[in-house]
Design a protein around this motif. Structure first.
Motif, PDB file in Angstrom:
ATOM      1  N   MET A 272       0.851  -1.196   0.000  1.00 48.74           N
ATOM      2  CA  MET A 272       0.000   0.000   0.000  1.00 48.74           C
ATOM      3  C   MET A 272       0.885   1.244   0.000  1.00 48.74           C
ATOM      4  O   MET A 272       0.442   2.315  -0.388  1.00 48.74           O
ATOM      5  CB  MET A 272      -0.990  -0.018   1.163  1.00 48.74           C
ATOM      6  N   HIS A 273       2.127   1.078   0.456  1.00 50.68           N
ATOM      7  CA  HIS A 273       3.163   2.097   0.267  1.00 50.68           C
ATOM      8  C   HIS A 273       4.012   1.659  -0.921  1.00 50.68           C
ATOM      9  O   HIS A 273       4.601   0.574  -0.899  1.00 50.68           O
ATOM     10  CB  HIS A 273       3.997   2.249   1.539  1.00 50.68           C
ATOM     11  N   GLY A 274       4.050   2.513  -1.950  1.00 52.33           N
ATOM     12  CA  GLY A 274       4.631   2.096  -3.231  1.00 52.33           C
ATOM     13  C   GLY A 274       6.076   1.668  -3.174  1.00 52.33           C
ATOM     14  O   GLY A 274       6.507   0.817  -3.956  1.00 52.33           O
ATOM     15  N   ASP A 275       6.838   2.234  -2.226  1.00 54.70           N
ATOM     16  CA  ASP A 275       8.257   1.900  -2.139  1.00 54.70           C
ATOM     17  C   ASP A 275       8.527   0.847  -1.059  1.00 54.70           C
ATOM     18  O   ASP A 275       9.611   0.805  -0.489  1.00 54.70           O
ATOM     19  CB  ASP A 275       9.101   3.165  -1.907  1.00 54.70           C
ATOM     20  N   GLU A 276       7.512   0.002  -0.795  1.00 55.97           N
ATOM     21  CA  GLU A 276       7.669  -1.065   0.205  1.00 55.97           C
ATOM     22  C   GLU A 276       7.256  -2.398  -0.426  1.00 55.97           C
ATOM     23  O   GLU A 276       6.158  -2.892  -0.216  1.00 55.97           O
ATOM     24  CB  GLU A 276       6.825  -0.728   1.441  1.00 55.97           C
ATOM     25  N   PRO A 277       8.157  -2.971  -1.232  1.00 57.54           N
ATOM     26  CA  PRO A 277       7.756  -4.000  -2.197  1.00 57.54           C
ATOM     27  C   PRO A 277       7.965  -5.469  -1.823  1.00 57.54           C
ATOM     28  O   PRO A 277       7.441  -6.343  -2.525  1.00 57.54           O
ATOM     29  CB  PRO A 277       8.665  -3.677  -3.380  1.00 57.54           C
TER      30      PRO A 277
ATOM     31  N   GLN B 262       7.426   5.587  -4.718  1.00 57.48           N
ATOM     32  CA  GLN B 262       7.144   6.532  -3.635  1.00 57.48           C
ATOM     33  C   GLN B 262       6.101   5.921  -2.701  1.00 57.48           C
ATOM     34  O   GLN B 262       5.344   5.032  -3.079  1.00 57.48           O
ATOM     35  CB  GLN B 262       6.613   7.857  -4.197  1.00 57.48           C
ATOM     36  N   ARG B 263       6.088   6.421  -1.488  1.00 56.25           N
ATOM     37  CA  ARG B 263       5.173   5.910  -0.464  1.00 56.25           C
ATOM     38  C   ARG B 263       3.704   6.146  -0.845  1.00 56.25           C
ATOM     39  O   ARG B 263       2.872   5.256  -0.775  1.00 56.25           O
ATOM     40  CB  ARG B 263       5.486   6.635   0.857  1.00 56.25           C
ATOM     41  N   ARG B 264       3.413   7.382  -1.272  1.00 56.14           N
ATOM     42  CA  ARG B 264       2.025   7.799  -1.473  1.00 56.14           C
ATOM     43  C   ARG B 264       1.483   7.381  -2.829  1.00 56.14           C
ATOM     44  O   ARG B 264       2.226   6.958  -3.702  1.00 56.14           O
ATOM     45  CB  ARG B 264       1.948   9.321  -1.301  1.00 56.14           C
TER      46      ARG B 264
ATOM     47  N   LEU C   6       1.224  -5.930   4.972  1.00 57.91           N
ATOM     48  CA  LEU C   6       2.618  -6.235   4.633  1.00 57.91           C
ATOM     49  C   LEU C   6       3.362  -5.000   4.127  1.00 57.91           C
ATOM     50  O   LEU C   6       3.006  -4.432   3.094  1.00 57.91           O
ATOM     51  CB  LEU C   6       2.652  -7.361   3.593  1.00 57.91           C
ATOM     52  N   HIS C   7       4.377  -4.609   4.857  1.00 48.81           N
ATOM     53  CA  HIS C   7       5.130  -3.366   4.600  1.00 48.81           C
ATOM     54  C   HIS C   7       6.630  -3.605   4.608  1.00 48.81           C
ATOM     55  O   HIS C   7       7.095  -4.704   4.896  1.00 48.81           O
ATOM     56  CB  HIS C   7       4.811  -2.336   5.687  1.00 48.81           C
ATOM     57  N   ASN C   8       7.381  -2.513   4.293  1.00 46.25           N
ATOM     58  CA  ASN C   8       8.828  -2.481   4.532  1.00 46.25           C
ATOM     59  C   ASN C   8       9.158  -1.340   5.472  1.00 46.25           C
ATOM     60  O   ASN C   8       8.533  -0.287   5.413  1.00 46.25           O
ATOM     61  CB  ASN C   8       9.610  -2.239   3.230  1.00 46.25           C
ATOM     62  N   GLN C   9      10.162  -1.554   6.311  1.00 46.11           N
ATOM     63  CA  GLN C   9      10.677  -0.487   7.163  1.00 46.11           C
ATOM     64  C   GLN C   9      12.088  -0.121   6.693  1.00 46.11           C
ATOM     65  O   GLN C   9      12.680  -0.804   5.869  1.00 46.11           O
ATOM     66  CB  GLN C   9      10.677  -0.917   8.624  1.00 46.11           C
TER      67      GLN C   9
END
Ligand SMILES: [Zn+2]
Length: 437
Positions: free
Chosen positions: A92-97, A143-145, A182-185
């Motif tokens: 859902m955050h574009g740069d967290e793949p 990007q995140r957004r 599911l994200h990336n930090q």
């Protein structure tokens, strides 16, 4: 008698192992079958479509469930027809793949191993739905957004974005029993004060500010405990617990509030390992979660492993530290050695990174993922002075070399012994000694 005991042991062994695939077997399964071939950060929507076509060709059930602002397809994959409804979404955050690739490989494995006993068990006990890459426009721009510049994960109540409206509808229309967000930090997120990267962080997401402990929360804690145990041999010391501040406009918190208790998985990084390695770790963790749900083994598990996970910490790690750096002598001024720290910007794997100096002088309290001892060298910064904010483009000269430091174009006239550029040694790798941590 001995034979009888032996046979009964075999019987127990077989019965225990029909459904209990070990973490190593899951790792081997990913190695042998994964259809993702790019580093997850290099996967764009067009690449996801290629994966989806492969998945369809394998008999995977998959459909378009919505479109982004720019008209990109958003997909949902499905497996099984059991009563327990499991829902996952990624990116859902574009740069967290990272998890997008893991989900593709999970559904590919399930589609092509329908006759394996434990996969059959999944199919009869669970219905699993997953949306890979909820924010394809953000993924395209890395990007995140989303394309409107809105953080979808702060849009659960406003619903100003098509992606948030879709996610809300998918939950509301199906009412899953459990959700995985599911994200990336950041790659510099650390495990407490250990100086180790938090490669995977988990959080059981509460559904209210008071952190009410429901049966679903307790179940999720047992499941995270099982996932942690499954992956800890692969990334020992690199697992942590994400901060649990209540965010009233975030999806994880609201899913939990809407009756779908959520487990958050944040993938970080692991120095020296490719991103796909952590996609594989996601594969092992998520398959383990499915297994504990399908077999019911979570019901007899413990929350202890989750309860005692060390916390995420930030501000203690940097990508690089160079110790005992002396700038090249100018005139007769004495030169005092300093330590310098530098960090990398988040980027796609195939893109050149920019490394910026963050500290010059003391680096107390920091640890570098890579550290070097520059005591035997003079250092020139390519772009002017060694100052925080400047790019870390560093030229190293052995101290016993004869160099005219006043010369213009020093670099052309006196070739450096070692060059550190864009985060790697482009010349003289190994010459400046690495400090073993
Ligand atoms: Zn995120």
């Amino acid at each position: 008698m001995r034979k009888a005991i032996f046979l009964s042991l075999i019987a127990i062994f077989v019965s225990l192992n029909i459904f209990a695939q070990t973490p190593q077997e899951l790792a081997d399964a990913w190695d042998a079958t994964h259809i993702t071939d790019k580093e997850p950060s290099d996967v764009r929507h067009a690449d996801l479509k290629v994966y989806i076509e492969k998945l369809r060709a394998q008999g995977g059930k998959i459909g378009e469930v919505g479109r982004s602002n720019a008209g990109r397809e958003i997909y949902q994959m499905e497996f099984g027809s059991g009563p327990l409804k499991v829902f996952l979404w990624s990116q859902m955050h574009g740069d967290e793949p990272t998890a997008t690739s893991a989900l593709v490989d999970i559904f590919s494995y399930l589609a092509t191993h329908k006759d394996v006993p434990w996969v059959k068990e999944f199919a009869s006990k669970l219905t699993i739905r997953a949306v890979p890459m909820l924010n394809p426009d953000g993924a395209e721009l890395y990007q995140r957004r989303n394309l409107q510049g809105i953080d979808i994960n702060r849009d659960a109540l406003n619903l100003a974005t098509p992606e948030a409206r879709l996610l809300k509808w998918l939950q509301n229309n199906w009412r899953p029993d459990i959700g995985f967000n599911l994200h990336n930090q950041q790659e510099l997120t650390a495990v407490d004060h250990t100086g180790k990267q938090a490669s995977i962080s988990f959080l059981v997401v509460y559904g209210d500010a008071a952190k009410t402990e429901t049966a679903g929360m307790l179940r999720n804690k047992r499941i995270v405990s099982a996932m942690t145990k499954a992956i800890e041999a692969f990334i020992p010391g690199h697992i942590a617990r994400y901060g649990d501040d209540w965010t009233p406009t975030a999806f994880g918190d609201n899913f939990s509030a809407w009756g779908t208790p959520v487990i958050l998985i944040e993938t970080g990084a692991l120095v020296g390992q490719k991103e796909l390695y952590l996609a594989k770790i996601n594969f092992i963790a998520i398959m383990t979660a499915f297994s504990s749900l399908a077999t019911g083994s979570e019901a007899t598990g413990s929350t202890l492993t989750y309860d005692t996970l060390p916390r995420n910490a930030s501000g203690t790690l940097v990508n690089f530290i160079f110790r005992n750096v002396e700038v090249a002598p100018k005139g007769n001024k004495p030169v005092v050695p300093v330590d310098i720290a530098a960090v990398a910007a988040r980027r796609r794997a195939s893109f050149t990174t920019s490394i910026r100096l963050t500290r010059v002088g003391s680096v107390n309290g920091l640890r570098g993922l890579e550290e070097y001892d520059a005591a035997g060298f003079y250092v020139i910064q390519r772009f002017g002075k060694l100052l925080p904010g400047k790019l870390a483009e560093l030229f190293f000269y052995k101290k016993d070399r004869v160099v005219d430091w006043q010369a213009e174009d020093i670099i052309e006239k006196f070739e450096p012994d070692a060059i550190f550029s864009a985060g790697s040694w482009t010349k003289g790798e190994g010459l400046v000694p690495k400090i073993q941590r």
